[in-house]
Design an enzyme around this catalytic site. Sequence first.
Site, PDB file in Angstrom:
ATOM      1  N   HIS A  48       0.841  -1.206   0.000  1.00  0.00           N
ATOM      2  CA  HIS A  48       0.000   0.000   0.000  1.00  0.00           C
ATOM      3  C   HIS A  48       0.877   1.258   0.000  1.00  0.00           C
ATOM      4  O   HIS A  48       1.221   1.788   1.045  1.00  0.00           O
ATOM      5  CB  HIS A  48      -0.902  -0.034   1.248  1.00  0.00           C
ATOM      6  CG  HIS A  48      -1.984   0.992   1.248  1.00  0.00           C
ATOM      7  ND1 HIS A  48      -3.215   0.754   1.829  1.00  0.00           N
ATOM      8  CD2 HIS A  48      -2.050   2.254   0.758  1.00  0.00           C
ATOM      9  CE1 HIS A  48      -3.979   1.831   1.699  1.00  0.00           C
ATOM     10  NE2 HIS A  48      -3.283   2.752   1.055  1.00  0.00           N
ATOM     11  N   ASN A  82      -5.043   5.811  -7.026  1.00  0.00           N
ATOM     12  CA  ASN A  82      -5.695   7.133  -6.999  1.00  0.00           C
ATOM     13  C   ASN A  82      -4.765   8.234  -7.511  1.00  0.00           C
ATOM     14  O   ASN A  82      -4.497   9.222  -6.830  1.00  0.00           O
ATOM     15  CB  ASN A  82      -6.212   7.465  -5.599  1.00  0.00           C
ATOM     16  CG  ASN A  82      -5.113   7.550  -4.552  1.00  0.00           C
ATOM     17  OD1 ASN A  82      -4.031   6.990  -4.726  1.00  0.00           O
ATOM     18  ND2 ASN A  82      -5.396   8.245  -3.464  1.00  0.00           N
ATOM     19  N   ASP A 142      -8.772   2.727  -3.161  1.00  0.00           N
ATOM     20  CA  ASP A 142      -8.259   3.333  -1.918  1.00  0.00           C
ATOM     21  C   ASP A 142      -8.296   4.857  -1.948  1.00  0.00           C
ATOM     22  O   ASP A 142      -7.948   5.488  -2.942  1.00  0.00           O
ATOM     23  CB  ASP A 142      -6.832   2.879  -1.637  1.00  0.00           C
ATOM     24  CG  ASP A 142      -6.346   3.446  -0.322  1.00  0.00           C
ATOM     25  OD1 ASP A 142      -6.993   3.204   0.699  1.00  0.00           O
ATOM     26  OD2 ASP A 142      -5.329   4.163  -0.329  1.00  0.00           O
ATOM     27  N   ASN A 268      -6.184   9.092   7.169  1.00  0.00           N
ATOM     28  CA  ASN A 268      -7.464   8.427   6.922  1.00  0.00           C
ATOM     29  C   ASN A 268      -7.208   6.938   6.700  1.00  0.00           C
ATOM     30  O   ASN A 268      -6.546   6.583   5.723  1.00  0.00           O
ATOM     31  CB  ASN A 268      -8.154   9.039   5.701  1.00  0.00           C
ATOM     32  CG  ASN A 268      -9.543   8.445   5.503  1.00  0.00           C
ATOM     33  OD1 ASN A 268      -9.993   7.639   6.324  1.00  0.00           O
ATOM     34  ND2 ASN A 268     -10.210   8.812   4.423  1.00  0.00           N
ATOM     35  N   ASP A 295       0.890   2.612   3.762  1.00  0.00           N
ATOM     36  CA  ASP A 295       0.010   3.715   3.335  1.00  0.00           C
ATOM     37  C   ASP A 295       0.832   5.002   3.175  1.00  0.00           C
ATOM     38  O   ASP A 295       0.364   6.089   3.521  1.00  0.00           O
ATOM     39  CB  ASP A 295      -1.171   3.899   4.293  1.00  0.00           C
ATOM     40  CG  ASP A 295      -2.265   4.782   3.692  1.00  0.00           C
ATOM     41  OD1 ASP A 295      -2.173   5.159   2.502  1.00  0.00           O
ATOM     42  OD2 ASP A 295      -3.225   5.099   4.418  1.00  0.00           O
TER      43      ASP A 295
HETATM   44 ZN   LIG Z   1      -7.121   4.119   2.304  1.00  0.00          ZN
END
Ligand SMILES: [Zn+2]
Length: 420
Positions: A48, A82, A142, A268, A295
């Site tokens: 991620h 994204n 995501d 988030n 992330d």
């Molecule tokens: Zn996310």
Amino acid sequence: MTSSWIVSGTQVGDLFVRDGVFVDSEPADAQRIDATGLIALPGLVDLHTHLREPGREDAETVETGSRAAALGGYTAVCAMANTDPVADTAGVVEQVWRLGKDAGLVDVQPIGAVTVGLAGERLAELGAMATSAADVRVFSDDGHCVHDPVLMRRALEYVKAFDGVIAQHAEEPRLTAGAQMNEGDTSARLGLAGWPAVAEEAIIARDVLLAGHVNSRLHICHVSTAGSVELIRWAKSKGWRVTAEVTPHHLLLTDELVGSYDPVFKVNPPLRTEADVLALREGLRDGTIDIVATDHAPHTVEDKECEWAYARPGMVGLETALSIVVEAMAGTDDIWGRVTDWMSVTPARIAGLSQQGQGLRPGAPANLTLFDPSLTWTPGPSELMSRSHNTPYAGRELSGRVVATFLRGEPTVLDGKAQK
Ligand SMILES: [Zn+2]
């Protein structure tokens, strides 16, 4: 060009590398690295990562993110979809994949969007992305939740044909409208709108049921609450094909830090409570949570260093992940074996990366990370190679640092310095 290496003095014994793979005997004319006192791990794999290219090269590029990843001990990262344009076609995922090849520092495995434009209205070209040169197996919107249960069911069914997995950002959007931080005592005290745990848990509950119903692979991104851990534990007890990740920051930091109003702590899902942190650690230890994923979310100064309400959520994490995980999970039995599973073997398996996460055995691709547990360092703008510097650990002394990383036998980091 290939090179041969002897990495001597590791806790697993001497390691020998020739032609990009580990071999069981000492190669002739090899260069020697003395790894006495260092921890040897198979190259880390991040499921991620946000690399921001195409579209926001001012925050990060595939190349700068790859360099940060290598410095953090990674040999592969999965790039979230994204971007701008969104990675929802074979063309965009192939573009990201080729940029990763050109940078040559880590394997960059693009993640494809589940829905066109992340809009949640119709499925993206999942099959075309799977059969593209990028060979996509992980799909995620995501940043957004795939909210429509019918679309989520169809996505889960569709990816079964090529052993794909849907990675869900679990967030019921109507329960988090306007949310600024975790909903709880601290949000009440600060007067900030809350992101309640139930908004994550409601989607996880729904999606594990859907995954069980269609017998498909579901991966839950950045699990952040104690209740989510319980739901995943229950889903696994049913034998459903569910995996989950936790970030380093959710293993260490709590929502009380938001009291500083420093937007570096805005993420988030949001930072949660001490009880959630302890439940996440326990979930990781007992195997309910499968992996740690960063992330890594780089943002420019303009997008991040502003009033709390306007700051974009997210923090960078590739370069600090290993230090933070070791700090957060201190006291775990066989910590290095567990870190190997959490940060290399299992994420590679979930993502279907056959050249990664194969361990330190003869015949495996020579992806290797050397970590010096005796070093201390303080992340800051001059230390971090990510293009963005939104780290919550600036000014905090961290223990242990990656000193070398090898991708298929070629050093991408030596003596703590990136080689490209
Ligand atoms: Zn996310």
